[in-house]
Design a protein around this motif. Structure first.
Motif, PDB file in Angstrom:
ATOM      1  N   ASP A  81       0.852  -1.186   0.000  1.00  9.32           N
ATOM      2  CA  ASP A  81       0.000   0.000   0.000  1.00  9.32           C
ATOM      3  C   ASP A  81       0.887   1.235   0.000  1.00  9.32           C
ATOM      4  O   ASP A  81       1.893   1.278   0.721  1.00  9.32           O
ATOM      5  CB  ASP A  81      -0.919   0.024   1.219  1.00  9.32           C
ATOM      6  N   PHE A  82       0.530   2.230  -0.796  1.00 11.11           N
ATOM      7  CA  PHE A  82       1.305   3.459  -0.822  1.00 11.11           C
ATOM      8  C   PHE A  82       0.392   4.601  -1.241  1.00 11.11           C
ATOM      9  O   PHE A  82      -0.755   4.395  -1.648  1.00 11.11           O
ATOM     10  CB  PHE A  82       2.517   3.340  -1.772  1.00 11.11           C
ATOM     11  N   LYS A  83       0.906   5.797  -1.161  1.00 11.51           N
ATOM     12  CA  LYS A  83       0.154   7.000  -1.519  1.00 11.51           C
ATOM     13  C   LYS A  83       0.900   7.743  -2.619  1.00 11.51           C
ATOM     14  O   LYS A  83       2.136   7.796  -2.606  1.00 11.51           O
ATOM     15  CB  LYS A  83      -0.015   7.920  -0.305  1.00 11.51           C
ATOM     16  N   ILE A  84       0.147   8.311  -3.556  1.00 17.84           N
ATOM     17  CA  ILE A  84       0.745   9.177  -4.564  1.00 17.84           C
ATOM     18  C   ILE A  84      -0.023  10.492  -4.590  1.00 17.84           C
ATOM     19  O   ILE A  84      -1.228  10.528  -4.333  1.00 17.84           O
ATOM     20  CB  ILE A  84       0.758   8.532  -5.966  1.00 17.84           C
ATOM     21  N   ASP A  85       0.689  11.544  -4.871  1.00 15.77           N
ATOM     22  CA  ASP A  85       0.118  12.888  -4.868  1.00 15.77           C
ATOM     23  C   ASP A  85      -0.250  13.275  -6.298  1.00 15.77           C
ATOM     24  O   ASP A  85       0.625  13.452  -7.147  1.00 15.77           O
ATOM     25  CB  ASP A  85       1.132  13.873  -4.281  1.00 15.77           C
ATOM     26  N   LEU A  86      -1.534  13.371  -6.556  1.00 14.84           N
ATOM     27  CA  LEU A  86      -2.015  13.812  -7.868  1.00 14.84           C
ATOM     28  C   LEU A  86      -2.061  15.336  -7.846  1.00 14.84           C
ATOM     29  O   LEU A  86      -3.068  15.944  -7.509  1.00 14.84           O
ATOM     30  CB  LEU A  86      -3.392  13.215  -8.163  1.00 14.84           C
ATOM     31  N   ARG A  87      -0.949  15.940  -8.231  1.00 17.16           N
ATOM     32  CA  ARG A  87      -0.789  17.381  -8.045  1.00 17.16           C
ATOM     33  C   ARG A  87      -1.506  18.198  -9.101  1.00 17.16           C
ATOM     34  O   ARG A  87      -1.902  19.335  -8.837  1.00 17.16           O
ATOM     35  CB  ARG A  87       0.701  17.732  -8.050  1.00 17.16           C
ATOM     36  N   ARG A  88      -1.669  17.642 -10.295  1.00 15.70           N
ATOM     37  CA  ARG A  88      -2.272  18.431 -11.365  1.00 15.70           C
ATOM     38  C   ARG A  88      -3.144  17.541 -12.234  1.00 15.70           C
ATOM     39  O   ARG A  88      -2.909  16.335 -12.344  1.00 15.70           O
ATOM     40  CB  ARG A  88      -1.197  19.110 -12.217  1.00 15.70           C
ATOM     41  N   PRO A  89      -4.168  18.126 -12.844  1.00 16.44           N
ATOM     42  CA  PRO A  89      -5.029  17.348 -13.730  1.00 16.44           C
ATOM     43  C   PRO A  89      -4.317  16.987 -15.021  1.00 16.44           C
ATOM     44  O   PRO A  89      -3.333  17.622 -15.417  1.00 16.44           O
ATOM     45  CB  PRO A  89      -6.219  18.273 -13.982  1.00 16.44           C
TER      46      PRO A  89
END
Length: 248
Positions: A81-89
């Motif tokens: 399990d991990f997290k990613i940052d969706l910074r821009r569309p």
């Protein structure tokens, strides 16, 4: 909403009337990876024989999405399990990357759409993921990086030999074109319409008209285009794929 991804063996149909072909794929829940900007929780289950990881095309500023550095290859039968940052569309591509001395089967990826807070006004928003498959004489598919010798190359759109997009007259269509081929440059041409490019490789572009209604995509490349449907009901606009040798 979290994203659950499973690496497993599936099948694609590169040619009508022929048997499906075994490949390695990513199965997603939800099936269409569409999210708003923000932090995305990802769960990855590897049900393939070799170790595997993910390659996220176009995601910047997301250290957890970097293959090999932050996310080590996942052993068979395990989960992470991990997290990613969706910074821009934008329109992105999540590629499955198996590891091993010999990759038994070719692999395919998934489209990832990060939606704008104020998207352009469209009536339909469709993804066309183009992938290539090389076949040996025995009709089995060869993985990228393996020389199958005298192979035949076929292409699929969203895992199928062809895809029809049905629209109404006077509607505006947004197509997200993705080149999921690992080693082939392709051109996508839509005959009989004006194709306005509004984004390239996940980043907004100053809108411009595509020359000859064609868009060239490098491996992993993406382009968002807008099409105003002005044809009469019942008309069709062929979508052609050119791989440098012929139009299909």
């Amino acid at each position: 909403q979290p994203a659950a991804l499973q690496a497993l063996e599936t099948k694609v149909k590169p040619r009508p009337g022929q048997p499906d072909v075994r490949v390695w794929s990513l199965k997603a829940k939800p099936p269409a990876l569409r999210f708003k900007t923000g932090v995305l929780d990802v769960a990855l289950q590897n049900d393939l024989p070799p170790p595997a990881t993910l390659n996220w095309r176009g995601l910047d500023g997301a250290p957890a999405a970097e293959p090999l550095t932050a996310l080590a290859p996942l052993a068979p039968g395990t989960r992470t399990d991990f997290k990613i940052d969706l910074r821009r569309p934008g329109t992105f591509l999540c590629e499955l990357q198996p590891f091993g001395e010999v990759q038994a089967l070719p692999s395919r990826g998934l489209a990832l759409v990060v939606e704008e807070s104020a998207p352009p006004s469209v009536d339909q928003d469709e993804v066309l993921l183009i992938e290539s498959w090389r076949f040996r004489a025995d009709s089995t598919a060869a993985a990228a990086g393996i020389d199958p010798g005298g192979s035949e190359t076929l292409y699929t759109v969203n895992g199928q030999p062809a895809a029809d997009v049905t629209v109404r007259s006077q509607q505006r269509l947004r197509l997200r074109l993705i080149n999921g081929c690992q080693r082939a440059v392709v051109a996508v041409k839509i005959e009989g319409v004006e194709v306005r490019v509004v984004a390239l490789d996940g980043a907004p572009a100053e809108p411009f008209m595509a020359r000859n209604s064609a868009v060239v995509l490098a491996p992993g490349g993406r382009a968002d285009v807008l099409i105003d449907v002005t044809a009469a009901p019942g008309a069709a606009a062929p979508v052609l794929l050119h791989d440098g040798k012929e139009a299909r």
